[in-house]
Design a protein around this motif. Structure first.
Motif, short mmCIF file in Angstrom:
data_model
loop_
_atom_site.label_atom_id
_atom_site.label_comp_id
_atom_site.label_asym_id
_atom_site.label_seq_id
_atom_site.Cartn_x
_atom_site.Cartn_y
_atom_site.Cartn_z
N ALA A 1 -7.28 -35.84 -24.40
CA ALA A 1 -6.83 -36.60 -23.86
C ALA A 1 -5.36 -36.23 -23.53
O ALA A 1 -4.22 -37.05 -22.69
N MET A 2 -5.43 -34.84 -23.40
CA MET A 2 -3.89 -34.16 -22.47
C MET A 2 -4.43 -33.49 -21.53
O MET A 2 -2.82 -34.08 -21.04
N MET A 3 -6.00 -33.58 -21.28
CA MET A 3 -6.01 -34.04 -19.73
C MET A 3 -6.01 -35.39 -19.06
O MET A 3 -6.11 -35.23 -18.11
N GLY A 4 -6.03 -36.30 -19.45
CA GLY A 4 -7.16 -37.38 -18.57
C GLY A 4 -7.65 -38.08 -18.77
O GLY A 4 -8.62 -38.02 -17.78
N ILE A 5 -8.58 -36.89 -19.31
CA ILE A 5 -9.98 -37.38 -18.85
C ILE A 5 -11.20 -37.80 -19.74
O ILE A 5 -11.11 -37.66 -21.34
N GLY A 6 -12.45 -38.43 -19.60
CA GLY A 6 -13.60 -38.75 -20.61
C GLY A 6 -13.55 -38.20 -21.03
O GLY A 6 -14.65 -38.69 -22.19
N GLY A 7 -14.05 -36.71 -21.20
CA GLY A 7 -15.04 -36.09 -22.00
C GLY A 7 -15.77 -35.31 -21.47
O GLY A 7 -16.34 -34.10 -22.96
N GLY A 8 -16.59 -35.78 -20.73
CA GLY A 8 -18.33 -35.29 -19.68
C GLY A 8 -17.93 -34.02 -19.28
O GLY A 8 -18.64 -33.12 -19.52
N THR A 9 -16.61 -33.71 -18.66
CA THR A 9 -16.22 -32.55 -18.58
C THR A 9 -16.55 -30.74 -19.32
O THR A 9 -16.80 -30.08 -19.97
N LEU A 10 -16.21 -31.54 -20.83
CA LEU A 10 -15.74 -30.82 -22.02
C LEU A 10 -17.31 -30.74 -23.03
O LEU A 10 -18.17 -30.07 -23.09
N ILE B 1 -10.81 -44.90 -17.76
CA ILE B 1 -11.39 -44.54 -17.67
C ILE B 1 -12.50 -45.75 -18.77
O ILE B 1 -13.19 -45.60 -19.22
N VAL B 2 -11.34 -46.07 -19.55
CA VAL B 2 -11.85 -47.07 -20.35
C VAL B 2 -12.80 -48.27 -19.48
O VAL B 2 -13.53 -48.63 -20.64
N ILE C 1 -12.94 -42.03 -26.72
CA ILE C 1 -11.58 -41.11 -25.96
C ILE C 1 -10.24 -42.33 -25.49
O ILE C 1 -9.67 -42.32 -25.36
N ALA C 2 -10.72 -42.96 -24.63
CA ALA C 2 -10.36 -43.29 -23.42
C ALA C 2 -9.16 -44.57 -24.19
O ALA C 2 -7.91 -44.76 -24.53
N VAL C 3 -9.77 -45.46 -24.87
CA VAL C 3 -9.04 -46.53 -25.58
C VAL C 3 -8.08 -46.08 -26.50
O VAL C 3 -7.10 -46.98 -26.28
N PRO C 4 -7.89 -45.24 -27.51
CA PRO C 4 -6.61 -44.70 -28.32
C PRO C 4 -5.68 -44.35 -27.70
O PRO C 4 -4.91 -44.28 -27.98
N GLY D 1 -8.76 -36.27 -32.93
CA GLY D 1 -8.30 -35.05 -31.92
C GLY D 1 -7.49 -36.06 -30.59
O GLY D 1 -6.68 -34.96 -30.60
N VAL D 2 -8.08 -37.32 -30.16
CA VAL D 2 -7.89 -37.71 -29.64
C VAL D 2 -5.64 -38.46 -29.96
O VAL D 2 -5.05 -38.69 -29.02
N LEU D 3 -6.15 -38.26 -31.68
CA LEU D 3 -4.64 -39.27 -31.99
C LEU D 3 -3.49 -37.80 -31.66
O LEU D 3 -2.53 -38.04 -31.55
N ILE D 4 -3.97 -36.40 -31.94
CA ILE D 4 -2.91 -35.89 -32.19
C ILE D 4 -3.00 -35.08 -30.54
O ILE D 4 -1.98 -34.52 -30.21
N GLY D 5 -3.81 -34.85 -29.20
CA GLY D 5 -3.70 -34.52 -27.89
C GLY D 5 -2.36 -36.09 -27.98
O GLY D 5 -1.55 -34.96 -27.10
N THR D 6 -2.81 -37.00 -27.65
CA THR D 6 -2.22 -37.86 -27.44
C THR D 6 -0.36 -37.49 -28.33
O THR D 6 0.02 -37.97 -26.94
N PHE D 7 -0.64 -37.58 -29.51
CA PHE D 7 1.14 -37.59 -29.36
C PHE D 7 1.74 -36.42 -29.36
O PHE D 7 2.66 -35.79 -28.78
N ILE D 8 0.31 -35.32 -29.20
CA ILE D 8 1.62 -34.19 -28.09
C ILE D 8 1.92 -33.66 -27.20
O ILE D 8 2.58 -34.06 -25.90
N GLY D 9 0.85 -35.00 -26.15
CA GLY D 9 1.01 -35.64 -25.04
C GLY D 9 2.38 -36.44 -24.66
O GLY D 9 3.00 -36.93 -23.76
N GLY D 10 2.45 -37.53 -25.33
CA GLY D 10 3.68 -38.52 -24.93
C GLY D 10 4.23 -38.14 -25.86
O GLY D 10 5.71 -38.50 -25.05
#
Length: 274
Positions: free
Chosen positions: A161-170, A67-68, A196-199, A99-108
């Motif tokens: 960030a937790m779904m692996g999508i670019g955000g358009g869906t939301l 997505i980047v 969203i995708a870069v960080p 939001g991305v940092l929180i989601g990536t931390f949870i996901g990672g």
């Protein structure tokens, strides 16, 4: 574990199929490729005998990496056509990154089954929205206040960030609900996808360092062979899908894609609870 290298031909054929399908559906239905690529990669990695939690992390991270580039090209195109709300991007930039940092931390670092459940639940909601006819209408004219606007940005970044999508869906349904014209919502969402995708990609690369049993040639949770195969195919076939969209009934396409998402969600729920 199945020998990944010995089965490389099956892997690349399946990933190529995901790229073609993701690109076509992005053009046909106006959805981000991630909503297609993540479940297909999830199935591929589970077939290759990776545990469902690890398979989901690999799928989410690799999707975000693609997505980047795709969102950057899409955002550039929309910006040239004046369909990007720069003011909203500035207001949402920090909330989305938070939001991305929180989601990536949870996901990672959390159990990968959490990502699977998040994707499955949102996939069901998206599927129902596509399959059930709805009247397009705005609930409001702009965000009620700055706090709600910021909270919305955090939510979009976290879940994406937790779904692996670019955000358009939301973000597209959210922006149209507060009065944005569709083309402006889509154009702004393309730029949001890059934010969203870069960080998120960097975060998943770092979070996956030192993790055992990753797919070969992975940087953290980002699988490089899948990334290399997906990006060009997704970018080539998105315009093809856009052209086909003018000759095929959208209602039938949306119903078929909704069914695909429901079946995918059912498989993900099963993988978590089995």
């Amino acid at each position: 574990m199945m020998n990944f290298i010995a089965e490389y031909w099956l892997f690349f054929i399946a990933v190529a199929g995901a790229g073609v399908l993701g690109g076509l559906l992005a053009g046909l239905l106006g959805v981000g490729g991630g909503i297609v690529i993540v479940p297909v990669l999830f199935v591929i990695f589970t077939i290759l005998d990776y545990a469902s939690g690890l398979a989901m992390k690999l799928a989410v991270a690799t999707s975000l990496a693609t997505i980047v580039l795709t969102s950057l090209m899409s955002a550039r195109s929309h910006y040239k056509r004046g369909a990007t709300d720069i003011a909203l991007l500035k207001a949402w930039f920090i909330p989305i990154v938070v939001g991305v940092l929180i989601g990536t931390f949870i996901g990672g670092f959390a159990d990968g089954r959490i990502l699977t459940l998040v994707f499955a639940v949102v996939a069901v909601l998206v599927a129902l929205k596509m399959m059930i006819p709805q009247k397009e209408s705005s609930l409001a004219s702009g965000f009620p206040n700055a706090s709600i606007q910021a909270a919305s940005g955090v939510g979009v970044g976290l879940i994406s960030a937790m779904m692996g999508i670019g955000g358009g869906t939301l973000s597209v349904p959210l922006l149209t609900a507060v009065g944005y014209e569709m083309r402006r919502a889509v154009g702004t969402s393309a730029a949001i996808g890059f934010v969203i995708a870069v960080p998120a990609t960097i975060g998943y690369m770092l979070a996956g360092q030192g993790v055992a049993d990753l797919a070969p040639l992975s940087i953290g949770y980002v699988n490089v062979p899948a990334f290399v195969a997906l990006v060009p195919l997704t970018m080539i076939f998105a315009p093809v899908g856009a052209r086909i969209a003018h000759s095929i009934p959208q209602r039938a396409l949306q119903s078929a894609f909704g069914l695909f998402l429901l079946l995918t969600a059912a498989r993900m729920f099963y993988s978590v609870w089995s």
